[in-house]
Design an enzyme around this catalytic site. Structure first.
Site, PDB file in Angstrom:
ATOM      1  CG  ASP A  74      -2.159  -0.985   0.085  1.00  0.00           C
ATOM      2  OD1 ASP A  74      -3.033  -1.088   0.195  1.00  0.00           O
ATOM      3  OD2 ASP A  74      -3.146  -1.011   2.183  1.00  0.00           O
ATOM      4  N   GLY A  75       2.111   1.342   1.213  1.00  0.00           N
ATOM      5  CA  GLY A  75       2.958   2.455   0.600  1.00  0.00           C
ATOM      6  C   GLY A  75       3.361   2.762  -0.755  1.00  0.00           C
ATOM      7  CG  ASN A 139      -4.079   6.327   3.991  1.00  0.00           C
ATOM      8  OD1 ASN A 139      -4.932   5.584   2.868  1.00  0.00           O
ATOM      9  ND2 ASN A 139      -2.699   5.318   4.038  1.00  0.00           N
ATOM     10  CG  ASP A 140      -3.312   9.786   8.114  1.00  0.00           C
ATOM     11  OD1 ASP A 140      -2.386   9.534   7.768  1.00  0.00           O
ATOM     12  OD2 ASP A 140      -3.584   8.658   8.215  1.00  0.00           O
ATOM     13  CG  ASP A 169      -0.262  13.083  22.608  1.00  0.00           C
ATOM     14  OD1 ASP A 169       0.131  14.158  23.113  1.00  0.00           O
ATOM     15  OD2 ASP A 169      -0.340  10.987  23.187  1.00  0.00           O
ATOM     16  CB  THR A 180      -9.797   1.638   8.157  1.00  0.00           C
ATOM     17  OG1 THR A 180      -8.755   1.801   6.380  1.00  0.00           O
ATOM     18  CG2 THR A 180     -11.411   1.455   7.344  1.00  0.00           C
ATOM     19  CE1 TYR A 182      -2.534   8.106  15.669  1.00  0.00           C
ATOM     20  CE2 TYR A 182      -1.267   9.652  13.780  1.00  0.00           C
ATOM     21  CZ  TYR A 182      -0.685   8.836  15.702  1.00  0.00           C
ATOM     22  OH  TYR A 182      -0.582  10.045  16.213  1.00  0.00           O
TER      23      TYR A 182
END
Length: 306
Positions: A74-75, A139-140, A169, A180, A182
């Site tokens: 996936d990366g 993703n994020d 944090d 789905t 972090y």
């Protein structure tokens, strides 16, 4: 992907930096040779993929590639997707990584996949991304401290209007695809891919906003660092820049930013549901079978029928 229409196609390759991918590259090289296609790759990848894979800059890759093949997990797939944001270029992945939620094709399935690509026997699945001051994250995007255990203080504004602050944090902005990851681990909601939305979730909030906030596709979100020290910005898990005290980060959703190739959308979705259910062990025997590659299941069936 053939050359029947009279123009030469260019296949862009993006490879995992460590995992061996030579077998798949050989198959793609043979496929390209029979159709007069050119192979290109980002400069960091090209040298280890073979002399006939031409090194190009990221800008040249995006401009020239008529199809992109990701060789990894996936990366690697996310990296390939970022290279062609905003373009109709089809992207498909060959799984040389681990789980591969985004990657559909195993190395053993690659010859059939290439044949189906030639025949146009596939679907295109659009994916949205976050645009973070001009950079893409599928993703994020995460704002976090530079020191271990350091908290961040971040102001939230929407369309320039102040709406609240975070002291936590980290602050996670995610797409439905990344919900789905972090975001989920931090207690955020799972968003359906059919929803054009981005979510903001605080990680271990102390004061300020402590619930996930979901925004629409037209919302322009700004996160401003009020920590008094530099924060880090991670896009899809990669540290891409620092956010100085007082600096703002613009985040908004970009719909249909890239097209992924799907040969069997139902099977892919079923496999992803099974992989996600690893979080809910124990699994039923029929679920465990879904994790076994199809060719091995067929071989076992033939042995049982003898």
């Amino acid at each position: 992907m053939g050359s029947e229409s009279g123009h030469t196609h260019t296949i862009g390759l993006v490879a995992h930096p460590r995992n061996p991918v030579a077998g798949s590259v050989t198959l793609i090289r043979e496929f390209a040779a029979t159709r007069g296609a050119t192979l290109i790759a980002p400069e960091a990848d090209a040298a280890r993929l073979g002399a006939d894979v031409h090194p190009v800059t990221a800008a040249e890759f995006a401009e020239r590639a008529t199809a992109v093949v990701s060789l990894g997990g996936d990366g690697t797939m996310l990296g390939a997707m970022r290279l062609v944001v905003g373009r109709p270029t089809p992207v498909f992945g060959v799984n040389h990584g681990n789980l591969g939620f985004l990657v559909e094709v195993s190395p053993a399935e690659l010859p059939v996949a290439l044949d189906r690509l030639t025949r146009g026997d596939f679907l295109l699945e659009p994916h949205s991304c976050l645009m973070v001051d001009g950079a893409a994250a599928f993703n994020d995007a995460v704002v976090t401290g530079t020191r271990q255990w350091a908290t961040v203080n971040v102001d939230l504004a929407v369309h320039g209007v102040q709406y609240g602050y975070y002291r936590c944090d980290a602050v996670v902005a995610c797409t439905p695809t990344g919900s789905t990851a972090y975001n989920y681990a931090a207690g955020g909601p799972v968003l359906s891919p059919s929803v054009p939305a981005l979510a903001l979730t605080a990680v271990a909030p102390m004061t300020g906003i402590d619930r996930t906030v979901v925004f629409g596709v037209d919302d322009a979100v700004t996160l401003t660092n009020r920590s008094g020290e530099t924060a880090r910005v991670l896009l899809d898990g990669v540290h891409t820049r620092d956010l100085l005290p007082g600096a703002g980060l613009g985040v908004r959703l970009h719909q249909d930013a890239v097209n992924l190739v799907r040969f069997d959308a139902a099977t892919h979705a079923r496999r992803n549901r099974v992989k996600l259910s690893l979080l809910d062990l124990p699994m039923r025997p029929d679920q465990l079978l879904e994790l076994v590659p199809e060719e091995i299941r067929e071989q076992a069936q033939r042995l049982r029928s003898r």
